[in-house]
Design a protein around this motif. Structure first.
Motif, short mmCIF file in Angstrom:
data_model
loop_
_atom_site.label_atom_id
_atom_site.label_comp_id
_atom_site.label_asym_id
_atom_site.label_seq_id
_atom_site.Cartn_x
_atom_site.Cartn_y
_atom_site.Cartn_z
N PRO A 124 0.58 -1.20 0.04
CA PRO A 124 -0.06 0.15 0.05
C PRO A 124 0.91 1.12 0.00
CG PRO A 124 -0.11 -0.92 2.18
CD PRO A 124 0.79 -1.96 1.17
N ASP A 125 0.20 2.22 -0.34
CA ASP A 125 0.90 3.58 -0.32
C ASP A 125 1.00 3.84 0.92
OD1 ASP A 125 1.24 3.65 -3.14
OD2 ASP A 125 -0.51 4.77 -3.45
N LYS A 126 2.23 4.69 1.10
CA LYS A 126 2.34 5.56 2.38
C LYS A 126 1.11 6.47 2.40
CE LYS A 126 6.97 4.46 3.77
NZ LYS A 126 8.23 4.90 4.26
N PRO A 127 0.76 6.91 3.83
CA PRO A 127 -0.43 8.03 4.09
C PRO A 127 0.26 9.29 3.15
CG PRO A 127 0.00 6.87 5.96
CD PRO A 127 1.16 6.47 5.20
N ALA A 128 -0.60 10.01 2.58
CA ALA A 128 -0.03 11.23 1.98
C ALA A 128 0.43 12.12 2.63
CB ALA A 128 -1.68 11.67 1.16
N ASP A 129 0.14 12.23 4.10
CA ASP A 129 0.57 13.16 4.77
C ASP A 129 2.26 13.11 5.06
OD1 ASP A 129 1.18 13.19 8.68
OD2 ASP A 129 0.50 15.01 7.22
N CYS A 130 2.69 11.74 4.74
CA CYS A 130 3.85 11.39 4.94
C CYS A 130 4.81 12.17 3.75
CB CYS A 130 4.21 10.02 4.65
SG CYS A 130 3.76 9.13 6.18
N ARG A 138 4.74 9.58 13.13
CA ARG A 138 3.53 9.00 12.47
C ARG A 138 3.86 8.08 11.15
NH1 ARG A 138 1.15 13.86 12.97
NH2 ARG A 138 1.27 14.21 10.80
N CYS A 139 4.64 8.54 10.24
CA CYS A 139 4.97 7.69 9.37
C CYS A 139 5.76 6.41 9.62
CB CYS A 139 5.72 8.90 8.10
SG CYS A 139 4.55 9.72 7.59
N TRP A 140 6.68 6.94 10.53
CA TRP A 140 7.69 5.83 10.94
C TRP A 140 6.59 4.35 11.62
CZ3 TRP A 140 12.81 5.11 10.77
CH2 TRP A 140 13.48 3.90 11.28
N ALA A 141 5.80 5.05 12.52
CA ALA A 141 5.01 3.96 12.95
C ALA A 141 3.90 3.27 12.24
CB ALA A 141 3.95 4.90 14.16
N TRP A 142 3.77 4.03 11.21
CA TRP A 142 2.90 3.20 9.87
C TRP A 142 3.93 2.32 9.46
CZ3 TRP A 142 3.77 2.29 5.05
CH2 TRP A 142 2.66 2.00 4.30
N ALA A 198 6.70 18.86 11.87
CA ALA A 198 7.31 17.79 10.98
C ALA A 198 7.81 16.56 11.76
CB ALA A 198 8.60 18.70 10.66
N ASN A 199 8.33 16.90 12.98
CA ASN A 199 8.93 15.67 13.98
C ASN A 199 7.56 14.88 14.10
OD1 ASN A 199 11.51 16.48 13.95
ND2 ASN A 199 11.17 17.79 15.78
N ALA A 200 6.58 15.51 14.40
CA ALA A 200 5.39 14.33 14.65
C ALA A 200 5.00 13.77 13.42
CB ALA A 200 3.95 15.33 14.99
N ALA A 251 9.19 34.75 15.16
CA ALA A 251 9.79 33.94 14.05
C ALA A 251 10.31 32.52 14.70
CB ALA A 251 10.86 34.69 13.49
N LEU A 252 10.67 32.92 16.05
CA LEU A 252 10.94 31.42 16.72
C LEU A 252 10.05 30.65 17.05
CD1 LEU A 252 13.12 29.85 17.88
CD2 LEU A 252 12.98 31.25 20.30
N VAL A 253 9.01 31.19 17.46
CA VAL A 253 7.65 30.39 17.80
C VAL A 253 7.07 29.64 16.42
CG1 VAL A 253 5.21 30.56 18.63
CG2 VAL A 253 6.87 31.72 19.84
N LYS A 254 7.11 30.67 15.29
CA LYS A 254 6.56 29.90 14.13
C LYS A 254 7.27 28.58 13.62
CE LYS A 254 4.07 33.70 12.36
NZ LYS A 254 4.08 34.98 11.07
N THR A 255 8.74 29.00 13.92
CA THR A 255 9.69 27.89 13.33
C THR A 255 9.51 26.82 14.24
OG1 THR A 255 11.36 29.56 12.59
CG2 THR A 255 12.14 27.57 12.88
N ASP A 256 9.36 27.00 15.65
CA ASP A 256 9.20 25.77 16.59
C ASP A 256 8.14 25.05 16.52
OD1 ASP A 256 10.51 24.41 18.64
OD2 ASP A 256 8.70 25.14 20.07
N ARG A 257 7.00 25.60 15.93
CA ARG A 257 5.69 24.92 15.60
C ARG A 257 6.06 24.26 14.48
NH1 ARG A 257 1.44 29.55 17.45
NH2 ARG A 257 1.50 29.30 19.54
N ALA A 258 6.34 24.94 13.31
CA ALA A 258 6.70 24.07 12.08
C ALA A 258 7.53 22.76 12.34
CB ALA A 258 7.28 24.90 11.06
N LEU A 259 8.49 22.78 13.22
CA LEU A 259 9.46 21.75 13.37
C LEU A 259 8.56 20.76 14.13
CD1 LEU A 259 12.22 20.59 13.36
CD2 LEU A 259 12.92 22.09 15.22
N SER A 260 7.92 21.04 15.09
CA SER A 260 7.19 20.05 15.86
C SER A 260 6.28 19.46 14.93
CB SER A 260 6.22 20.93 17.20
OG SER A 260 7.12 21.31 17.92
#
Length: 96
Positions: free
Chosen positions: A41-47, A81-85, A75-77, A64-73
């Motif tokens: 099966p294809d990996k989830p599109a989110d990946c 998820r993709c690793w768990a899949w 991406a890490n999440a 800018a730091l808060v925005k960057t930190d949220r984007a990084l969070s």
């Protein structure tokens, strides 16, 4: 003498027949493996998606730091998820 040479041919024919049967069994196993591999099966599109921080010119540095930190969070999440899949899929195949 004739019976001896005929016996030799029969033995050779059986060996060739056995080798042909083995080759066909190997070919069938290969075809089966390829059919199973096609079912992956294809990996989830989110990946496949990426993140942007959304930082704009003239944003305050703390914003800018808060925005960057949220984007990084995010991406890490996604990576988690993709690793768990992937691990769940591989365990289903018996590739622990």
């Amino acid at each position: 003498m004739i019976s001896l040479s005929l016996t030799g041919c029969a033995t050779g024919d059986r060996a060739r027949l056995s080798a042909a049967k083995q080759a066909e069994a190997t070919a069938q196993a290969t075809r089966n493996a390829l059919q199973e591999a096609a079912k992956v099966p294809d990996k989830p599109a989110d990946c496949r998606s990426t993140e942007r921080s959304g930082v704009k010119l003239n944003d305050r540095l703390d914003i800018a730091l808060v925005k960057t930190d949220r984007a990084l969070s995010r991406a890490n999440a996604r990576i988690a998820r993709c690793w768990a899949w992937d691990e769940t899929y591989r365990k289903g195949l018996g590739n622990d």
